[in-house]
Design a protein around this motif. Structure first.
Motif, PDB file in Angstrom:
ATOM      1  N   GLN A 147       2.519 100.438  40.404  1.00 50.94           N
ATOM      2  CA  GLN A 147       1.441 101.681  40.071  1.00 50.94           C
ATOM      3  C   GLN A 147       0.493 100.962  39.019  1.00 50.94           C
ATOM      4  O   GLN A 147       1.475  99.533  38.122  1.00 50.94           O
ATOM      5  CB  GLN A 147       1.794 102.825  38.917  1.00 50.94           C
ATOM      6  N   GLY A 148      -0.770 100.655  39.130  1.00 52.32           N
ATOM      7  CA  GLY A 148      -1.280  99.911  38.126  1.00 52.32           C
ATOM      8  C   GLY A 148      -3.173 101.150  37.825  1.00 52.32           C
ATOM      9  O   GLY A 148      -4.067 100.040  37.906  1.00 52.32           O
ATOM     10  N   ALA A 149      -3.091 101.594  37.422  1.00 55.72           N
ATOM     11  CA  ALA A 149      -4.534 102.114  37.366  1.00 55.72           C
ATOM     12  C   ALA A 149      -5.506 101.455  36.261  1.00 55.72           C
ATOM     13  O   ALA A 149      -4.779 101.155  35.118  1.00 55.72           O
ATOM     14  CB  ALA A 149      -4.362 103.922  37.734  1.00 55.72           C
ATOM     15  N   SER A 150      -6.573 101.752  36.393  1.00 59.94           N
ATOM     16  CA  SER A 150      -7.181 101.245  35.991  1.00 59.94           C
ATOM     17  C   SER A 150      -7.107 102.335  34.291  1.00 59.94           C
ATOM     18  O   SER A 150      -6.829 103.023  34.010  1.00 59.94           O
ATOM     19  CB  SER A 150      -8.555 101.180  35.428  1.00 59.94           C
ATOM     20  N   GLY A 151      -6.985 100.836  32.828  1.00 63.68           N
ATOM     21  CA  GLY A 151      -6.255 101.360  31.908  1.00 63.68           C
ATOM     22  C   GLY A 151      -4.582 101.274  31.654  1.00 63.68           C
ATOM     23  O   GLY A 151      -4.103 101.352  30.327  1.00 63.68           O
ATOM     24  N   ASP A 152      -3.709 101.388  32.704  1.00 61.57           N
ATOM     25  CA  ASP A 152      -2.586 101.163  33.129  1.00 61.57           C
ATOM     26  C   ASP A 152      -1.887 100.155  33.728  1.00 61.57           C
ATOM     27  O   ASP A 152      -1.445 100.559  34.549  1.00 61.57           O
ATOM     28  CB  ASP A 152      -2.294 102.912  33.925  1.00 61.57           C
ATOM     29  N   GLU A 153      -2.582  98.786  33.250  1.00 57.96           N
ATOM     30  CA  GLU A 153      -1.675  97.792  34.217  1.00 57.96           C
ATOM     31  C   GLU A 153      -0.795  97.417  33.554  1.00 57.96           C
ATOM     32  O   GLU A 153      -0.401  96.185  34.246  1.00 57.96           O
ATOM     33  CB  GLU A 153      -3.462  96.959  34.415  1.00 57.96           C
ATOM     34  N   SER A 154       0.112  97.477  32.261  1.00 58.97           N
ATOM     35  CA  SER A 154       0.854  96.585  32.242  1.00 58.97           C
ATOM     36  C   SER A 154       1.881  96.154  33.442  1.00 58.97           C
ATOM     37  O   SER A 154       2.652  95.585  32.935  1.00 58.97           O
ATOM     38  CB  SER A 154       1.451  97.711  30.743  1.00 58.97           C
ATOM     39  N   ARG A 155       2.390  97.380  33.804  1.00 66.07           N
ATOM     40  CA  ARG A 155       3.296  97.040  34.930  1.00 66.07           C
ATOM     41  C   ARG A 155       2.717  95.756  35.897  1.00 66.07           C
ATOM     42  O   ARG A 155       3.805  95.438  36.477  1.00 66.07           O
ATOM     43  CB  ARG A 155       3.874  98.720  35.760  1.00 66.07           C
ATOM     44  N   ILE A 156       1.644  96.296  36.274  1.00 69.00           N
ATOM     45  CA  ILE A 156       1.099  95.194  37.564  1.00 69.00           C
ATOM     46  C   ILE A 156       1.428  93.576  36.927  1.00 69.00           C
ATOM     47  O   ILE A 156       1.379  93.004  37.750  1.00 69.00           O
ATOM     48  CB  ILE A 156      -0.009  95.837  38.105  1.00 69.00           C
ATOM     49  N   THR A 188      -5.863  99.733  39.682  1.00 75.39           N
ATOM     50  CA  THR A 188      -7.194  99.934  41.583  1.00 75.39           C
ATOM     51  C   THR A 188      -7.422 101.407  40.843  1.00 75.39           C
ATOM     52  O   THR A 188      -7.513 101.682  39.923  1.00 75.39           O
ATOM     53  CB  THR A 188      -5.371 100.605  42.159  1.00 75.39           C
ATOM     54  N   ILE A 189      -7.553 102.930  41.436  1.00 76.41           N
ATOM     55  CA  ILE A 189      -8.074 103.719  41.414  1.00 76.41           C
ATOM     56  C   ILE A 189      -7.326 105.093  41.206  1.00 76.41           C
ATOM     57  O   ILE A 189      -6.104 104.530  41.686  1.00 76.41           O
ATOM     58  CB  ILE A 189      -8.975 104.072  41.970  1.00 76.41           C
ATOM     59  N   GLY A 190      -7.452 105.808  40.895  1.00 77.81           N
ATOM     60  CA  GLY A 190      -6.564 107.265  40.976  1.00 77.81           C
ATOM     61  C   GLY A 190      -6.397 108.179  40.229  1.00 77.81           C
ATOM     62  O   GLY A 190      -8.264 108.729  40.344  1.00 77.81           O
ATOM     63  N   TYR A 191      -5.556 109.269  39.093  1.00 80.91           N
ATOM     64  CA  TYR A 191      -5.691 109.973  38.359  1.00 80.91           C
ATOM     65  C   TYR A 191      -5.428 110.241  37.470  1.00 80.91           C
ATOM     66  O   TYR A 191      -4.434 110.018  37.333  1.00 80.91           O
ATOM     67  CB  TYR A 191      -5.417 111.593  39.564  1.00 80.91           C
ATOM     68  N   GLU A 224     -12.363  98.844  38.599  1.00 82.71           N
ATOM     69  CA  GLU A 224     -12.955  99.842  38.761  1.00 82.71           C
ATOM     70  C   GLU A 224     -13.528 101.186  38.722  1.00 82.71           C
ATOM     71  O   GLU A 224     -14.113 102.202  38.947  1.00 82.71           O
ATOM     72  CB  GLU A 224     -10.703 100.589  39.153  1.00 82.71           C
ATOM     73  N   THR A 225     -13.040 100.803  36.998  1.00 85.29           N
ATOM     74  CA  THR A 225     -14.349 101.348  35.906  1.00 85.29           C
ATOM     75  C   THR A 225     -15.053 101.308  35.460  1.00 85.29           C
ATOM     76  O   THR A 225     -16.147 101.765  34.346  1.00 85.29           O
ATOM     77  CB  THR A 225     -12.945 102.549  34.505  1.00 85.29           C
ATOM     78  N   GLY A 226     -16.022  99.849  36.246  1.00 79.92           N
ATOM     79  CA  GLY A 226     -16.974  99.503  35.596  1.00 79.92           C
ATOM     80  C   GLY A 226     -16.735  98.016  34.660  1.00 79.92           C
ATOM     81  O   GLY A 226     -18.038  97.417  33.830  1.00 79.92           O
ATOM     82  N   GLY A 227     -15.741  97.152  34.951  1.00 84.28           N
ATOM     83  CA  GLY A 227     -15.164  96.289  34.112  1.00 84.28           C
ATOM     84  C   GLY A 227     -14.626  96.707  32.327  1.00 84.28           C
ATOM     85  O   GLY A 227     -14.553  98.049  32.142  1.00 84.28           O
ATOM     86  N   GLY A 228     -14.433  95.815  31.963  1.00 80.58           N
ATOM     87  CA  GLY A 228     -14.408  95.401  30.689  1.00 80.58           C
ATOM     88  C   GLY A 228     -13.316  94.213  29.648  1.00 80.58           C
ATOM     89  O   GLY A 228     -12.674  93.935  28.889  1.00 80.58           O
ATOM     90  N   SER A 229     -12.613  92.897  30.978  1.00 74.62           N
ATOM     91  CA  SER A 229     -11.880  92.090  30.138  1.00 74.62           C
ATOM     92  C   SER A 229     -12.730  91.281  31.496  1.00 74.62           C
ATOM     93  O   SER A 229     -12.829  89.986  30.565  1.00 74.62           O
ATOM     94  CB  SER A 229     -10.608  92.587  31.210  1.00 74.62           C
TER      95      SER A 229
END
Length: 310
Positions: free
Chosen positions: A13-22, A71-74, A181-186
């Motif tokens: 799992q690694g949706a935008s904002g939650d990428e620490s695990r990936i 990735t995308i997600g909810y 997936e949410t418009g960049g940032g890094s």
């Protein structure tokens, strides 16, 4: 084609904002495998880099591969409402997974059509899920002689491509970015670090594009001449020239919309040249993203070639 590691990548799992695990999964893989690579890279991550990761190979890197790991997600809102992260397709009954403070969650998406014509999405679950919980498509990796079909080929296939190139890369950099997936940032601070510290000012974007009437399955990797962003023609012509000389099958993509890490580079103040190159997929942003295996092979091959020629 051994896709065992790709299957593992798409399951993290690694949706935008939650990428620490990936990010940690990729980092652990690099530490385990780098001794078998032609050149051991400098690994850059940690404070000031959020959940991104940089690899720098050799003494004279000139070009960086950018591959986004999110990735995308909810997200869960109020009363199990689902709020999109990026642009996932919402299909009634689709399976979603995640974890909150009470444990593992396996749920289904329910589409609610309101009287005023608007639509809401809700997670079907026996209890209220913690607000803010991230849910992703349930892993479902399928493979036959021609195709791979799975959630999150976008962009774990781009990540896999970069890691395959890393095995033989002598000079260059790989930037594993976040928030695409949410418009960049890094991309801005990754590009600045590479530009300031290694004088790198050209990039290849390892990402996945769409099957369209002009870009089809099995006819080669897509080299994008434009989407929302427009690469500099001199750089684009150089890439197309190298691709033609290589004999690796490719298709030329021309689109009016869509964006990537390349768009974020173009919108920064950095003088980066960039070009998006990726295999085309069907069933975009769904649990059933589908890519032709020959296009995957060609994607890896063309990145390997370009990183030695640019």
């Amino acid at each position: 084609m051994n896709t065992t590691f790709l299957e593992k990548l798409v399951a993290v799992q690694g949706a935008s904002g939650d990428e620490s695990r990936i990010k940690d999964f990729i980092l652990n893989h690099i530490k385990k495998e780098q001794n078998t690579w032609k050149v051991q890279p400098k690994i850059i991550h940690g404070k000031g880099f959020q959940d991104t990761l940089l690899l720098v190979f050799g003494e004279k890197p000139t070009t960086a591969i950018f591959a986004h790991i999110d990735t995308i997600g909810y997200n869960i809102g109020y009363d199990n409402e689902l709020i999109k992260i990026g642009g996932p397709r919402a299909i009634d009954g689709m399976e979603l997974v995640g974890r909150d403070s009470h444990g593992i969650i396996e749920t289904e998406l329910m589409i609610i059509e309101n009287e005023n014509g608007s639509v809401n999405y809700k997670a079907v679950f026996e209890r209220t899920i913690d607000r803010g919980t991230v849910l992703s498509f349930k892993p479902n990796f399928r493979e036959n002689d021609e195709f791979i079909q799975s959630p999150y080929m976008d962009n774990r296939l781009g990540v896999w491509t970069a890691l395959e190139v890393a095995k033989t890369l002598e000079n260059g950099a790989i930037a594993f970015s976040t928030y695409e997936e949410t418009g960049g940032g890094s991309v801005g601070f990754l590009g600045k670090y590479l530009y300031d510290n290694y004088d790198i000012n050209q990039a290849l974007i390892a990402d996945i594009t769409w099957v369209t009437p002009g870009v089809t399955h099995g006819n080669g990797v897509a080299i994008s001449m434009r989407d929302k962003g427009i690469p500099r023609k001199v750089y684009l012509d150089q890439i197309i020239g190298i691709a033609k000389e290589s004999g690796i099958p490719f298709q030329l993509e021309v689109e009016s919309a869509g964006g990537s890490d390349g768009t974020a580079l173009q919108e920064s103040y950095l003088p980066f040249d960039w070009c998006f190159i990726g295999a085309p997929e069907d069933h975009v942003h769904s649990p059933d993203e589908k890519v032709h295996k020959e296009d995957i092979k060609n994607m890896i091959a063309i990145f390997e070639k370009l990183m030695t020629k640019l």
